[in-house]
Design a protein around this motif. Structure first.
Motif, mmCIF file in Angstrom:
data_model
loop_
_atom_site.group_PDB
_atom_site.id
_atom_site.type_symbol
_atom_site.label_atom_id
_atom_site.label_comp_id
_atom_site.label_asym_id
_atom_site.label_seq_id
_atom_site.Cartn_x
_atom_site.Cartn_y
_atom_site.Cartn_z
ATOM 1 N N VAL A 231 -15.753 -4.262 -1.937
ATOM 2 C CA VAL A 231 -16.863 -3.846 -1.086
ATOM 3 C C VAL A 231 -16.509 -4.140 0.366
ATOM 4 C CG1 VAL A 231 -18.029 -6.075 -1.426
ATOM 5 C CG2 VAL A 231 -19.354 -4.075 -0.650
ATOM 6 N N TYR A 232 -16.899 -3.228 1.247
ATOM 7 C CA TYR A 232 -16.604 -3.347 2.679
ATOM 8 C C TYR A 232 -17.929 -3.414 3.450
ATOM 9 C CZ TYR A 232 -11.914 -1.786 1.350
ATOM 10 O OH TYR A 232 -10.671 -1.666 0.765
ATOM 11 N N TYR A 233 -18.049 -4.435 4.295
ATOM 12 C CA TYR A 233 -19.226 -4.608 5.139
ATOM 13 C C TYR A 233 -18.821 -4.430 6.602
ATOM 14 C CZ TYR A 233 -21.212 -6.960 1.010
ATOM 15 O OH TYR A 233 -21.646 -7.270 -0.253
ATOM 16 N N PRO A 255 -23.002 -0.889 3.236
ATOM 17 C CA PRO A 255 -21.672 -1.190 2.684
ATOM 18 C C PRO A 255 -21.141 -0.028 1.858
ATOM 19 C CG PRO A 255 -23.221 -2.986 2.290
ATOM 20 C CD PRO A 255 -24.024 -1.829 2.773
ATOM 21 N N VAL A 256 -19.805 0.030 1.736
ATOM 22 C CA VAL A 256 -19.165 1.013 0.864
ATOM 23 C C VAL A 256 -18.332 0.253 -0.154
ATOM 24 C CG1 VAL A 256 -19.108 2.804 2.637
ATOM 25 C CG2 VAL A 256 -17.148 1.292 2.362
ATOM 26 N N THR A 257 -18.180 0.847 -1.333
ATOM 27 C CA THR A 257 -17.483 0.163 -2.425
ATOM 28 C C THR A 257 -16.300 0.983 -2.916
ATOM 29 O OG1 THR A 257 -18.963 1.171 -4.063
ATOM 30 C CG2 THR A 257 -19.600 -0.976 -3.173
ATOM 31 N N TYR A 264 -14.530 -9.203 -7.697
ATOM 32 C CA TYR A 264 -15.316 -9.360 -6.481
ATOM 33 C C TYR A 264 -14.375 -9.694 -5.330
ATOM 34 C CZ TYR A 264 -18.670 -11.264 -3.113
ATOM 35 O OH TYR A 264 -19.400 -11.524 -1.973
ATOM 36 N N ARG A 265 -14.144 -8.723 -4.449
ATOM 37 C CA ARG A 265 -13.232 -8.882 -3.321
ATOM 38 C C ARG A 265 -13.889 -8.271 -2.081
ATOM 39 N NH1 ARG A 265 -7.961 -9.875 -3.619
ATOM 40 N NH2 ARG A 265 -7.418 -8.223 -2.132
ATOM 41 N N PRO A 266 -14.780 -9.004 -1.405
ATOM 42 C CA PRO A 266 -15.471 -8.453 -0.230
ATOM 43 C C PRO A 266 -14.597 -8.484 1.015
ATOM 44 C CG PRO A 266 -16.169 -10.704 -0.594
ATOM 45 C CD PRO A 266 -15.227 -10.360 -1.732
ATOM 46 N N GLU A 288 -11.741 2.615 6.508
ATOM 47 C CA GLU A 288 -11.077 1.425 5.968
ATOM 48 C C GLU A 288 -10.810 1.589 4.473
ATOM 49 O OE1 GLU A 288 -9.297 -2.085 7.005
ATOM 50 O OE2 GLU A 288 -10.807 -1.266 8.372
ATOM 51 N N LEU A 289 -11.808 2.074 3.757
ATOM 52 C CA LEU A 289 -11.655 2.279 2.318
ATOM 53 C C LEU A 289 -10.605 3.338 2.022
ATOM 54 C CD1 LEU A 289 -12.440 2.056 -0.669
ATOM 55 C CD2 LEU A 289 -14.339 3.619 -0.193
ATOM 56 N N ALA A 290 -10.744 4.513 2.669
ATOM 57 C CA ALA A 290 -9.836 5.628 2.371
ATOM 58 C C ALA A 290 -8.400 5.294 2.742
ATOM 59 C CB ALA A 290 -10.305 6.885 3.114
ATOM 60 N N ARG A 291 -8.203 4.666 3.885
ATOM 61 C CA ARG A 291 -6.850 4.359 4.339
ATOM 62 C C ARG A 291 -6.179 3.352 3.406
ATOM 63 N NH1 ARG A 291 -4.017 5.012 9.164
ATOM 64 N NH2 ARG A 291 -2.546 3.372 9.737
ATOM 65 N N ARG A 292 -6.918 2.331 2.976
ATOM 66 C CA ARG A 292 -6.332 1.336 2.098
ATOM 67 C C ARG A 292 -6.006 1.928 0.730
ATOM 68 N NH1 ARG A 292 -6.653 -4.045 3.762
ATOM 69 N NH2 ARG A 292 -7.688 -4.313 5.780
#
Length: 386
Positions: A231-233, A255-257, A264-266, A288-292
Motif C-alpha cells: 500500500v502506498y500513502y 492510498p493505492v494498493t 503488509y508492506r506500507p 510510484e506503484l506503476a513504476r515499481r
C-alpha cells in the motif's frame, strides 16, 4: 583483442556501406575500419555517446586519422545515422609493437548537460504561450539544439502554459528541462540528428522482436519483490505553510494498493508541492506503484544483430516483442529503454534493456515558484526569500 590489421579509409560519403560497420564523418571525410565500436542511445540517457578503437601492429594507419577534439561529427552504422554531435576525446597511445587510437564523442545535447543555464531574471513560465516546447527551445537554441515536439494532443500538459518557477544559479539547461518534463509528464531524449525530442512513452513497434533461440544470444530477467509495497500513502508537505505539515494526515490522498504484494508492506510518499495539490499527490501514488511494478521485471539481452528483420536499427522508445520462454516471459510487448550497438573481435552485437511502458513514465512534479523581494540598497537589508 585481435591483431588483424584493419584498413582505415578517408573518402567521400557514399551509399552501399557495410551495414555492420561504423562510419565516422568529419569535415567531409569518412573514417571506417574500426576494430572495436560502441554506440549507446536511450530514453533515460542524455546525451547519446560512442567510443571507437583502432589497434595497429605497424605504424601508418592511425596517422591517416585527422581528428581533433571539438570537431562536429556524424556517426553512422552502415548508411543509418545514429549520432550527430562532437568529438570529445582523441587518445593516441603507443606500446611495444602496437599503436592505438581511441576516439569518443557525444551527441549535440552534450552542451545542455555540461554547461550552466544563463536565464535573465532567474525565472521561467507563467505567461500565455509559455508551453514546454517554447521554454525548452529558449534554453537549448543557443547551443545549436533544436526541439522536436511529438506530443500532438493539445490538451496534454506539455502543450499548456507552464506555471512560473525559479531557476537556481548554476543549474544546467538539462536540469531545468528535467523539471519541466516531469511537470508535463513527458520524456526527453536525443534523436539521431542531435535534436531534443519531447515525447510520451512509445507506442510504435519495431518490425520484429527478440526470440529465444533465433536472435537472442543471452538474456536475463529481474523479478523483484524487495522494492514493491502493498500500500502506498501520500502526504502533502507544502512549502508555504507550516500548518500544512501538522495537517498531513487530513490532506493525504487516497492510498493505492498493489494486489500482488500479499504481505503488509506500507510505503509513505512525501509529495512536496504547493497548496491544494491533492491531484499531484494522487498522480504520484499511481506513478510510484506503476513504476515499481514495471521495473521489477526488467529484461537485459544481447542480440546477434543491430537491426530488426526489416533492416531498421533497434531504437529507444520503440516497442518490441520479447519471447523468452526459459525466463518465463511469453511474448511481452515492451519498450526498448536503451540500446548499445557494439562490434569487437567476438562479432556484432546489440545489448538492450527492455521494460513495460509503465517503467518509463515520468515522475509527477510541481514547479515551485519562489518569490524574491530585493530591499533597497541604502536600507542595509539583505534580499529576502519566501
Amino acid at each position: 583483442m585481435s591483431e588483424t590489421t584493419q584498413t582505415v579509409t578517408a573518402h567521400r560519403t557514399s551509399t552501399g556501406r557495410d551495414p555492420n560497420s561504423l562510419y565516422l564523418e568529419i569535415g567531409g571525410k569518412v573514417f571506417s575500419g574500426w576494430q572495436e565500436v560502441r554506440v549507446t542511445r536511450g530514453v533515460e540517457r542524455m546525451p547519446s555517446d560512442f567510443d571507437i578503437l583502432l589497434t595497429e601492429k605497424y605504424p601508418g594507419q592511425a596517422s591517416q586519422i585527422d581528428v581533433m577534439p571539438g570537431q562536429s561529427c556524424v556517426v553512422r552504422l552502415g548508411d543509418t545515422r545514429v549520432i550527430t554531435g562532437y568529438i570529445d576525446r582523441y587518445i593516441p597511445s603507443i606500446s611495444k609493437g602496437q599503436h592505438n587510437v581511441q576516439i569518443s564523442g557525444r551527441g549535440k545535447c552534450q552542451d545542455i548537460v555540461d554547461c550552466s543555464a544563463i536565464v535573465t531574471g532567474m525565472a521561467l513560465g507563467g505567461y500565455d504561450g509559455d508551453n514546454a516546447e517554447t521554454l525548452i527551445f529558449g534554453l537549448v537554441s543557443k547551443f545549436g539544439v533544436t526541439v522536436q515536439n511529438y506530443i500532438t494532443d493539445d490538451t496534454a500538459r506539455a502543450n499548456t502554459t507552464v506555471p512560473q518557477f525559479n531557476v537556481n544559479l548554476g543549474e544546467t539547461p538539462w536540469e531545468i528541462i528535467d523539471r519541466i518534463s516531469r511537470w508535463g509528464q513527458f520524456l526527453c531524449y536525443e534523436d539521431t540528428f542531435g535534436n531534443l525530442v519531447l515525447s510520451q512513452v512509445g507506442s510504435d513497434s519495431m518490425e520484429s522482436g527478440f526470440v529465444e533461440g533465433i536472435n537472442v544470444e543471452g538474456a536475463s530477467r529481474t523479478l523483484a519483490y524487495d522494492q514493491r509495497f502493498s500500500v502506498y500513502y501520500a502526504f502533502i508537505q507544502a512549502t508555504d505553510q507550516l500548518s500544512q505539515q501538522l495537517q498531513a494526515d487530513i490532506m493525504s490522498a487516497v492510498p493505492v494498493t498493489d494486489p500482488d504484494i500479499t504481505r503488509y508492506r506500507p510505503k509513505a510518499i512525501i509529495s512536496e508541492q504547493t497548496l491544494n495539490g491533492q491531484d499531484i499527490a494522487t498522480m504520484r501514488l499511481n506513478w510510484e506503484l506503476a513504476r515499481r511494478v514495471g521495473r521489477s521485471q526488467a529484461v537485459t539481452l544481447t542480440c546477434d544483430t543491430w537491426r530488426d528483420n526489416f533492416g531498421n536499427l533497434w531504437e529507444p522508445n520503440k516497442l518490441a516483442c520479447v519471447y523468452l520462454p526459459s525466463l518465463k516471459l511469453d511474448k511481452a510487448l515492451w519498450v526498448i529503454g536503451e540500446v548499445t550497438y557494439r562490434r569487437d573481435d567476438t562479432g556484432t552485437h546489440a545489448d538492450l534493456l527492455l521494460m513495460p511502458k509503465e517503467a518509463y513514465e515520468p515522475e509527477p512534479n510541481v514547479l515551485q515558484a519562489q518569490f524574491v523581494q530585493i530591499m533597497a540598497a541604502d536600507s542595509g537589508s539583505a534580499a529576502k526569500t519566501s
